[in-house]
Design an enzyme around this catalytic site. Structure first.
Site, PDB file in Angstrom:
ATOM      1  N   ARG A 224       0.856  -1.190   0.000  1.00 30.88           N
ATOM      2  CA  ARG A 224       0.000   0.000   0.000  1.00 30.88           C
ATOM      3  C   ARG A 224       0.892   1.239   0.000  1.00 30.88           C
ATOM      4  NH1 ARG A 224      -1.759   0.835   4.368  1.00 30.88           N
ATOM      5  NH2 ARG A 224      -1.186  -0.959   5.628  1.00 30.88           N
TER       6      ARG A 224
ATOM      7  N   GLY B 201      -4.132  -3.487  -1.375  1.00 27.78           N
ATOM      8  CA  GLY B 201      -5.051  -2.444  -0.934  1.00 27.78           C
ATOM      9  C   GLY B 201      -5.131  -1.249  -1.878  1.00 27.78           C
TER      10      GLY B 201
ATOM     11  N   CYS C  54       0.767  -7.472  12.264  1.00 31.82           N
ATOM     12  CA  CYS C  54       1.064  -7.676  13.693  1.00 31.82           C
ATOM     13  C   CYS C  54       0.423  -8.958  14.213  1.00 31.82           C
ATOM     14  CB  CYS C  54       0.566  -6.500  14.519  1.00 31.82           C
ATOM     15  SG  CYS C  54       1.610  -5.056  14.424  1.00 31.82           S
ATOM     16  N   GLY C  55       0.020  -9.855  13.315  1.00 33.69           N
ATOM     17  CA  GLY C  55      -0.463 -11.153  13.771  1.00 33.69           C
ATOM     18  C   GLY C  55      -1.976 -11.265  13.893  1.00 33.69           C
TER      19      GLY C  55
ATOM     20  N   THR D 197      -4.096 -12.268  11.592  1.00 30.75           N
ATOM     21  CA  THR D 197      -4.537 -13.535  10.990  1.00 30.75           C
ATOM     22  C   THR D 197      -4.175 -14.704  11.908  1.00 30.75           C
ATOM     23  OG1 THR D 197      -4.228 -12.536   8.828  1.00 30.75           O
ATOM     24  CG2 THR D 197      -4.466 -14.922   8.877  1.00 30.75           C
ATOM     25  N   ASN D 198      -2.991 -14.637  12.521  1.00 30.90           N
ATOM     26  CA  ASN D 198      -2.595 -15.722  13.432  1.00 30.90           C
ATOM     27  C   ASN D 198      -3.547 -15.821  14.627  1.00 30.90           C
ATOM     28  OD1 ASN D 198      -0.408 -16.172  11.788  1.00 30.90           O
ATOM     29  ND2 ASN D 198       1.043 -15.068  13.084  1.00 30.90           N
TER      30      ASN D 198
ATOM     31  N   ASP E 203      -9.450  -9.411   9.297  1.00 35.40           N
ATOM     32  CA  ASP E 203      -8.902  -8.082   9.008  1.00 35.40           C
ATOM     33  C   ASP E 203      -9.875  -6.924   9.244  1.00 35.40           C
ATOM     34  OD1 ASP E 203      -6.669  -6.513   8.125  1.00 35.40           O
ATOM     35  OD2 ASP E 203      -7.670  -6.217   6.213  1.00 35.40           O
TER      36      ASP E 203
HETATM   37  C1  OXD Z   1      -3.049  -4.416   5.691  1.00 38.96           C
HETATM   38  C2  OXD Z   1      -3.726  -5.556   5.046  1.00 38.96           C
HETATM   39  O1  OXD Z   1      -2.075  -3.878   5.122  1.00 38.96           O
HETATM   40  O2  OXD Z   1      -4.620  -6.130   5.676  1.00 38.96           O
HETATM   41  O3  OXD Z   1      -3.477  -4.025   6.791  1.00 38.96           O
HETATM   42  O4  OXD Z   1      -3.413  -5.890   3.889  1.00 38.96           O
HETATM   43 MN    MN Z   2      -5.182  -5.083   7.463  1.00 43.36          MN
END
Ligand code: OXD
Ligand code: MN
Length: 601
Positions: A76, A217, A268-269, A271-272, A291
């Site tokens: 992005r 994005g 920063c995790g 998804t984890n 997200d």
């Molecule tokens: C971000 C994404 O950059 O979710 O936050 O891709």
């Molecule tokens: Mn994101």
């Protein structure tokens, strides 16, 4: 291409807009996407033929593709992302502002003829399950087939959305071009893009124009541009919240289940955490989203959340059988990988996927790669795009049109010091204070320097479409609209604190369930809690550490209130708050003063 979905469109305004844009951008063809599997397969085959996609080994990754972007189009571009509100003050100090009329004029020049030699795809998409009262529709016009196939995974696209739009439904117009027109006979490149990039939001008319980038994005406009920047403006006006949050379900051994939402900056995790494999027996996590959350006050005064997306656009590096086995399972099939490395046998690899790299790879730039050659094999912001339904722990209610009830909201960031493992806000206003002061070290998800500590309020710094001070006020107002007995409780966590030896004090990943357990216990009214100047924190034995070996003294350090660190923090927050001038809500100034006095300052 076969006949397209144009004939099912009954929306005269949409047809007129598409015609207008086609006259401006002069594409060679216009294709209305129906969203079918057949269409997806044809577009993927076309991308393979164009050299944009490499098909992966069908045994290892059925329906899997690798794309390599232009090396300058990998993240992005926050410094090229603009909020074009009529009044510059409405964009606030955290956004880049541009005059809407001048920007439209500049972009109109850039879009003129920008799609020559390419196909203009019309992609109607729904953010949220089609038919949900909380879902919203957008229509992306794009000359990127890569964007179309990614959108088909990340959102719900095509004829069902046109049906829903009927003849007069509202939609957010999202115009996108990679900005690489083709002269007659000119050969295309695998990843067309333009060195000049503009990611522009027009909040007053709720429109998005994006030029020059094909990546993430910047190009999948449903995600950050619509579901966060424009949706945050709609949410402010309509009384709901559009947030950079994961949503998870947490089930205790007694079968009791609660839903939590959590805001963390990019990479920063989230998804984890969203699909965590529990290190504690009997506890389990299910994933609603990783997200973005759209949160509404339901009729009964509770906060309910939907995940507006339908897929994961996750950061690949660091994803492994240890950090996130469920993500690895989710991306086994039907997944588009962008900028990861390729093995000689048609598999993908990235740093951290396995403890030792394969002996030979093709790196993300297409060059031969061997361990120790000094270059990363995968680009640090390389991604996978995968359908959410493929996640083995997807929550049964993830597409519930009414969303799921949220009992706790967690804020966090990457903080090497000062901020403890977990604390709970003393009140809604104190929670808004905690959210507003979130800070984190920057990562590769955005262009620019990495590892620099920056304030990232509510993890929305790059994503709030209006003045951040007004956004804080909106959060305070939302608290007043929720039934106090059902309002989510607000927490702050930090998995990233380091000890004097520079090592992380907390193992993170599946062990984070131990902190979630403490949070759940607080909702159920258990004790193991102590009042400290910075909030409510676990007692020394509050966090369940059965089966976990921590370094000696680590828990004390993780739960310490570092007075000197907090004194520095107070000054830093005061300076930060100063940037919002009189649009900083008075309650937050009061919270800062109250913290100062609790710390004995
Ligand atoms: C971000 C994404 O950059 O979710 O936050 O891709
Ligand atoms: Mn994101």
């Amino acid at each position: 291409m076969k006949p397209d979905a144009r004939h099912v469109c009954r929306h005269a305004h949409l047809v007129t807009w598409v015609d207008e844009i086609a006259r401006l951008c002069r594409p060679a063809a216009v294709h209305w996407c129906d969203g079918s599997d057949d269409e997806y397969q044809r577009l993927c085959a076309q991308l393979v033929a164009a050299g944009t996609f490499t098909a992966l080994d069908p045994q290892r990754h059925p329906g899997g593709f690798l794309a390599r972007s232009h090396p300058a189009d990998v993240a992005r571009v926050e410094d090229r992302t603009f909020i074009c509100s009529p009044d510059p003050a409405d964009a606030g100090p955290t956004n880049h502002w541009r005059d809407p009329a001048e920007t439209k004029a500049t972009l109109t020049r850039l879009f003129t003829g920008a799609m020559s030699g390419r196909t203009l795809y019309v992609v109607p998409f729904s953010m949220g399950p089609i038919g949900s009262p909380y879902a919203r529709i957008g229509v992306q016009l794009t000359d990127s087939a890569y964007a179309v196939v990614n959108l088909r995974i990340m959102t719900r696209i095509g004829s069902p959305v046109l049906d829903r739009l009927a003849s007069d439904g509202a939609y957010v117009p999202c115009l996108h071009s990679v900005g690489a027109p083709l002269a007659p006979g000119q050969a295309d490149v695998p990843w067309p893009c333009n060195p000049e990039k503009w990611i522009c939001h027009f909040p007053a008319e709720r429109a998005i124009w994006s030029f020059g980038s094909g990546y993430g994005g910047n190009a999948l406009l449903g995600k950050k541009c619509f579901a966060l920047r424009i949706a945050s403006v709609i949410a402010r006006d309509e009384g709901w919240l559009a947030e950079h949050m994961l949503i998870l379900g947490l089930t205790a051994p007694n079968g009791r289940k609660r839903y939590l939402a959590a805001a963390f900056p990019s990479a920063c995790g989230k998804t984890n955490l969203a699909m965590l494999q529990s290190a504690l027996p009997g506890w389990s996590v299910t994933c609603v989203g990783d997200d973005i959350a759209w949160l509404h006050v339901a009729e009964d005064g509770r906060l309910r959340a939907i995940n507006p997306e339908a897929g994961f656009f996750g950061v690949a590096p660091g994803t492994s059988a240890t950090s996130n086995p469920h993500a690895l399972a989710a991306i086994q099939a039907n997944t588009i990988f962008t900028n990861v490395a390729l093995t000689p046998d048609g598999d993908v690899w990235w740093e951290g996927k396995t403890p030792t790299p394969p002996p030979r790879l093709i790196d993300w730039t297409g060059q031969d790669w061997t361990p120790g050659c000094g270059r990363p094999a995968a680009q640090p912001n390389s991604r996978y795009t995968a359908p959410a339904r493929q996640c083995p722990v997807i929550d049964p209610a993830w597409e519930d049109p009414d969303g799921v009830p949220i009992d706790a909201i967690i804020f966090g960031g990457r903080r090497l010091g000062t901020v403890p493992l977990v604390n709970e806000a003393r009140s809604w206003a104190h929670g808004v204070f905690l959210g507003s002061t979130c800070a984190s070290e920057t990562t590769a998800a955005a262009g620019g320097a990495q590892g620099v500590l920056r304030r990232d309020p509510f993890a929305m710094l790059p994503f709030c479409g209006y003045h951040m001070g007004d956004y804080f006020a909106h959060w305070l107002a939302m608290g007043r609209r929720l039934d106090p007995a059902k309002r989510p409780r607000l927490f702050y966590v930090n998995w990233f604190r380091k000890g004097a030896d520079g090592r992380f004090l907390w193992p993170g990943f599946g062990d984070n369930v131990r902190v979630l357990k403490w949070i759940l216990e607080q909702l159920d009214g258990h004790d193991h809690i102590r009042t400290t100047p910075i909030g409510l924190m676990p007692t020394a034995d509050g966090i369940d550490v059965q089966g976990l070996t921590l370094a000696r003294g680590a828990m004390d350090e993780l739960l310490a209130v570092d007075a000197a660190g907090w004194r520095r923090e107070l000054e830093s927050i005061a300076t930060y708050y100063g940037t919002f001038g009189e649009r900083l809500p008075a309650e937050l100034g009061d919270e800062l003063a109250a913290l100062r006095s609790r710390l004995g300052e």
